[in-house]
Scaffold this motif. Structure first.
Motif, short mmCIF file in Angstrom:
data_model
loop_
_atom_site.label_atom_id
_atom_site.label_comp_id
_atom_site.label_asym_id
_atom_site.label_seq_id
_atom_site.Cartn_x
_atom_site.Cartn_y
_atom_site.Cartn_z
N LYS A 97 0.83 -1.21 0.00
CA LYS A 97 0.00 0.00 0.00
C LYS A 97 0.86 1.25 0.00
CE LYS A 97 -3.30 -2.52 2.89
NZ LYS A 97 -3.90 -2.62 4.24
N PHE A 111 -8.49 1.73 -3.40
CA PHE A 111 -7.66 2.57 -4.25
C PHE A 111 -8.47 3.77 -4.71
CE2 PHE A 111 -5.40 -1.35 -4.43
CZ PHE A 111 -4.10 -1.10 -4.86
N ALA A 292 -4.70 2.26 -0.23
CA ALA A 292 -3.39 2.34 -0.88
C ALA A 292 -3.00 3.80 -1.07
CB ALA A 292 -3.44 1.63 -2.23
N SER A 293 -1.78 4.13 -0.68
CA SER A 293 -1.30 5.51 -0.85
C SER A 293 -0.91 5.77 -2.29
CB SER A 293 -0.06 5.74 0.04
OG SER A 293 -0.38 5.64 1.39
N PRO A 294 -1.28 6.93 -2.84
CA PRO A 294 -0.81 7.29 -4.18
C PRO A 294 0.69 7.56 -4.15
CG PRO A 294 -1.99 9.13 -3.18
CD PRO A 294 -2.15 7.97 -2.24
N HIS A 307 -2.78 11.30 1.07
CA HIS A 307 -4.15 11.05 0.62
C HIS A 307 -4.81 12.41 0.41
CE1 HIS A 307 -4.08 6.76 1.17
NE2 HIS A 307 -3.67 6.90 2.42
N ARG A 319 -13.26 5.97 -4.00
CA ARG A 319 -12.29 4.94 -3.62
C ARG A 319 -13.01 3.61 -3.51
NH1 ARG A 319 -10.49 9.53 -0.62
NH2 ARG A 319 -8.26 9.96 -0.90
N SER A 393 -2.11 7.58 -9.10
CA SER A 393 -3.04 6.46 -9.20
C SER A 393 -3.53 6.32 -10.64
CB SER A 393 -4.25 6.65 -8.28
OG SER A 393 -3.87 6.77 -6.93
N ASN A 412 -1.45 2.10 -7.56
CA ASN A 412 -1.16 3.28 -6.75
C ASN A 412 0.13 3.98 -7.16
OD1 ASN A 412 0.56 1.30 -5.76
ND2 ASN A 412 0.29 1.83 -3.61
#
Length: 442
Positions: A97, A111, A292-294, A307, A319, A393, A412
């Protein structure tokens, strides 16, 4: 910032990608519903409506991992859908993530969907149309009468909901659309995402609510109003121009007509009936750590970015997880009903789905892109769906109505134009794998 042009190395990054699927030659965990029987191996799941069958996922694993390595994707989740009338769903997560905090991606990891959000919005609008709340012929200016803002398009020509859902409204995504991305710090303050790289590009005190930003952009009294860059010279209905602002306005019509925000309406009419428990337009709805972090390359180093949220959230701020989107896709592929062994969950009448997926203008139904050619298994096929691309993303949701198979892909990291062909090749392999689900045996 009226009339201000912005030029930056991130200009393309901060404008949502339009649907850009073309002809390709030789290529291209929260709880589940108890109504499904599952075959599970590692963090992947094949969901059947009868007894489990064997599915060889090794080629899929290899193709996904090779693509992630080649274009530096920290995490990806995919889902394959087949035989929607008695759905088979295979879904799995890959990678992490966050490169900083870790955490394995699963099929239930949420996501940022970017413009894939539009097909969910289109489905909600179709539901509102079915319920008699909205009509595609309605003039949006009439819905706005006495509200927070006006639409001061040149010539003041009427814009209908049909113009919005087919990107023929005459509304253009000007440079200040970038200022719709912001980071909510959770203490009553926020900062604009663009300003992380180019301080001062966006005023920090500009509106972050949907109505506020639309008013700032579309109303002649608004701070982002620019008749030259925010609108086309053609009148509504004359020309196609993909518009996120126009899409956001379409989402706002749901609230104007029903009294419920699009987010709440979709949750009630789509997400809850289908058991999509990892899906929302609202960041606080998610369990901490299940997103999930971009990631974006900054000074050649791939790194997580915060985020973020989107003032024009209907156009790209949803999301969801790969598994949730597979449930949604199976439902649309099956004429509005998700079928299990014990019961069905119908969110739309079959006729409504058919109308939603009937071309209105320029290959669009109600925000659904239609009849895109894609080559797999040695021949061209017509696909429906959408793709999306935003800072850090990208996403795809596509299906073949003739073969009754579909693919969901969520990632991501940013998708650079140079890497599109590699992702297209992966999607080709996923469709070929989904074809195998149709004939999998014990």
């Amino acid at each position: 910032m009226k009339g201000k042009q912005t030029t930056s190395i991130l200009s393309n990054l901060f404008i949502c990608a339009s649907l850009s699927i073309t002809v390709l030659t030789n290529a291209m965990d929260a709880s589940d519903t108890s109504n499904y029987t599952e075959y599970t191996k590692a963090d992947s799941t094949v969901t059947y409506t009868n007894k489990p069958r064997i599915f060889d996922h090794t080629k899929v694993d290899e193709a996904v991992k090779n693509t992630m390595r080649d274009i530096e994707i920290p995490g990806m989740a995919i889902a394959l859908v087949a035989r929607p009338e008695m759905p088979i769903i295979w879904s799995k997560g890959y990678g992490v993530k966050s490169l900083e905090e870790g955490g394995l991606v699963t099929r239930n990891t949420a996501f940022w969907l970017a413009s894939v959000s539009k097909v969910v919005m289109g489905t909600a609008i179709a539901k509102a149309q079915e319920d008699g709340i909205l009509s595609l012929d309605q003039e949006v200016q009439n819905l706005l009468a006495g509200g927070y803002f006006n639409i001061d398009n040149p010539g003041s020509q009427p814009i209908t909901l049909q113009h919005l859902v087919t990107h023929r409204s005459g509304i253009n995504d000007g440079p200040t659309y970038q200022c719709s991305y912001y980071i909510n710090h959770g203490d009553g303050t926020h900062s604009k995402l663009m300003n992380l790289k180019e301080p001062g590009i966006c005023p920090e005190d500009s509106p972050i609510t949907l109505a506020g930003f639309l008013g700032a952009y579309l109303d002649s009294e608004g701070e982002f109003y620019d008749s030259e860059h925010n609108f086309l010279s053609q009148t509504p209905g004359e020309a196609y121009e993909y518009s996120n602002i126009g899409a956001a306005l379409a989402g706002y019509t749901v609230e104007l007509a029903s009294g419920f925000s699009l987010a709440d309406y979709a949750d009630r009419e789509i997400f809850t009936p289908l058991g999509m428990i990892n899906t929302s337009w609202k960041l606080p709805d998610f369990i901490s750590g299940n997103i999930a972090s971009p990631h974006y390359a900054i000074e050649n180093n791939l790194t997580p970015i915060p985020h973020y949220d989107l003032a024009t959230w209907p156009d790209g701020g949803l999301r969801s997880s790969a598994y949730d989107m597979a449930l949604f896709l199976a439902t649309i592929m099956n004429g509005g009903e998700l079928v299990s062994r014990k019961q069905g969950s119908r969110i739309l009448e079959a006729k409504t789905v058919s109308n939603m997926l009937t071309p209105i203008e320029d290959g669009f139904g109600i925000f659904w892109g239609l009849d895109f050619l894609w080559n797999y298994n040695g021949k061209n096929h017509k696909l429906n769906g959408h793709n999306g691309r935003d800072p850090g993303s990208f996403s795809y949701l596509l299906y073949n109505p003739a073969d009754k198979i579909g693919v969901v892909l969520l990632a991501n990291s940013n998708l650079e134009n140079a890497n599109k062909i590699k992702v297209n090749k992966l999607i080709t392999k996923l469709f070929e794998a989904a074809s195998g689900l149709q004939t999998s045996t014990q």
